[in-house]
Design a protein around this motif. Sequence first.
Motif, PDB file in Angstrom:
ATOM      1  N   UNK A 243      28.501  41.701  49.261  1.00 21.23           N
ATOM      2  CA  UNK A 243      28.508  43.303  48.852  1.00 21.23           C
ATOM      3  C   UNK A 243      29.845  43.604  47.879  1.00 21.23           C
ATOM      4  N   UNK A 244      30.228  44.497  47.319  1.00 27.11           N
ATOM      5  CA  UNK A 244      31.364  44.552  46.397  1.00 27.11           C
ATOM      6  C   UNK A 244      32.715  44.828  47.081  1.00 27.11           C
ATOM      7  N   UNK A 245      32.684  44.938  48.381  1.00 32.14           N
ATOM      8  CA  UNK A 245      33.951  44.595  49.170  1.00 32.14           C
ATOM      9  C   UNK A 245      34.274  43.254  49.526  1.00 32.14           C
ATOM     10  N   UNK A 246      33.281  42.281  49.325  1.00 37.37           N
ATOM     11  CA  UNK A 246      33.503  40.873  49.770  1.00 37.37           C
ATOM     12  C   UNK A 246      33.159  40.520  51.056  1.00 37.37           C
ATOM     13  N   UNK A 247      32.324  41.267  51.768  1.00 36.35           N
ATOM     14  CA  UNK A 247      31.467  41.073  52.790  1.00 36.35           C
ATOM     15  C   UNK A 247      30.060  40.659  52.568  1.00 36.35           C
TER      16      UNK A 247
ATOM     17  N   UNK B 166      37.575  39.867  42.970  1.00 38.04           N
ATOM     18  CA  UNK B 166      38.730  39.147  43.050  1.00 38.04           C
ATOM     19  C   UNK B 166      39.253  39.238  44.310  1.00 38.04           C
ATOM     20  N   UNK B 167      39.421  38.263  45.048  1.00 38.45           N
ATOM     21  CA  UNK B 167      40.083  38.294  46.678  1.00 38.45           C
ATOM     22  C   UNK B 167      39.212  37.481  47.395  1.00 38.45           C
ATOM     23  N   UNK B 168      39.313  37.639  48.627  1.00 38.71           N
ATOM     24  CA  UNK B 168      38.671  36.795  49.783  1.00 38.71           C
ATOM     25  C   UNK B 168      37.319  37.361  49.968  1.00 38.71           C
ATOM     26  N   UNK B 169      36.432  36.481  50.401  1.00 32.07           N
ATOM     27  CA  UNK B 169      34.973  36.707  50.719  1.00 32.07           C
ATOM     28  C   UNK B 169      35.019  36.406  52.363  1.00 32.07           C
ATOM     29  N   UNK B 170      34.164  37.157  52.962  1.00 27.59           N
ATOM     30  CA  UNK B 170      33.881  36.959  54.341  1.00 27.59           C
ATOM     31  C   UNK B 170      32.614  36.896  54.880  1.00 27.59           C
ATOM     32  N   UNK B 171      32.102  36.071  55.685  1.00 31.59           N
ATOM     33  CA  UNK B 171      30.779  35.980  56.423  1.00 31.59           C
ATOM     34  C   UNK B 171      30.907  36.079  57.595  1.00 31.59           C
TER      35      UNK B 171
END
Length: 69
Positions: free
Chosen positions: A64-68, A37-42
């Motif tokens: 990744x698990x951190x959303x990156x 849950x949360x934002x994802x960043x590329x």
Amino acid sequence: MKNIKTLLLLIVCMLIISSCTEQRPEPEIYLIPHGYRGKVNIIFNQLKGQEITYEGNKKYIKFLKMGYF
């Protein structure tokens, strides 16, 4: 004068032809960890970045698990 008209006609024709070509982006599949849950960043063009995986003509982007990526 004839050379200038010919040159202008050639430039106009080249602009028309080049504007008619269509480049379609590759299909992208985003793989986000289950339950995330949360934002994802590329973040592109990183020295120690993650490799992009291709299968056929599709691009798979695994976060990744951190959303990156």
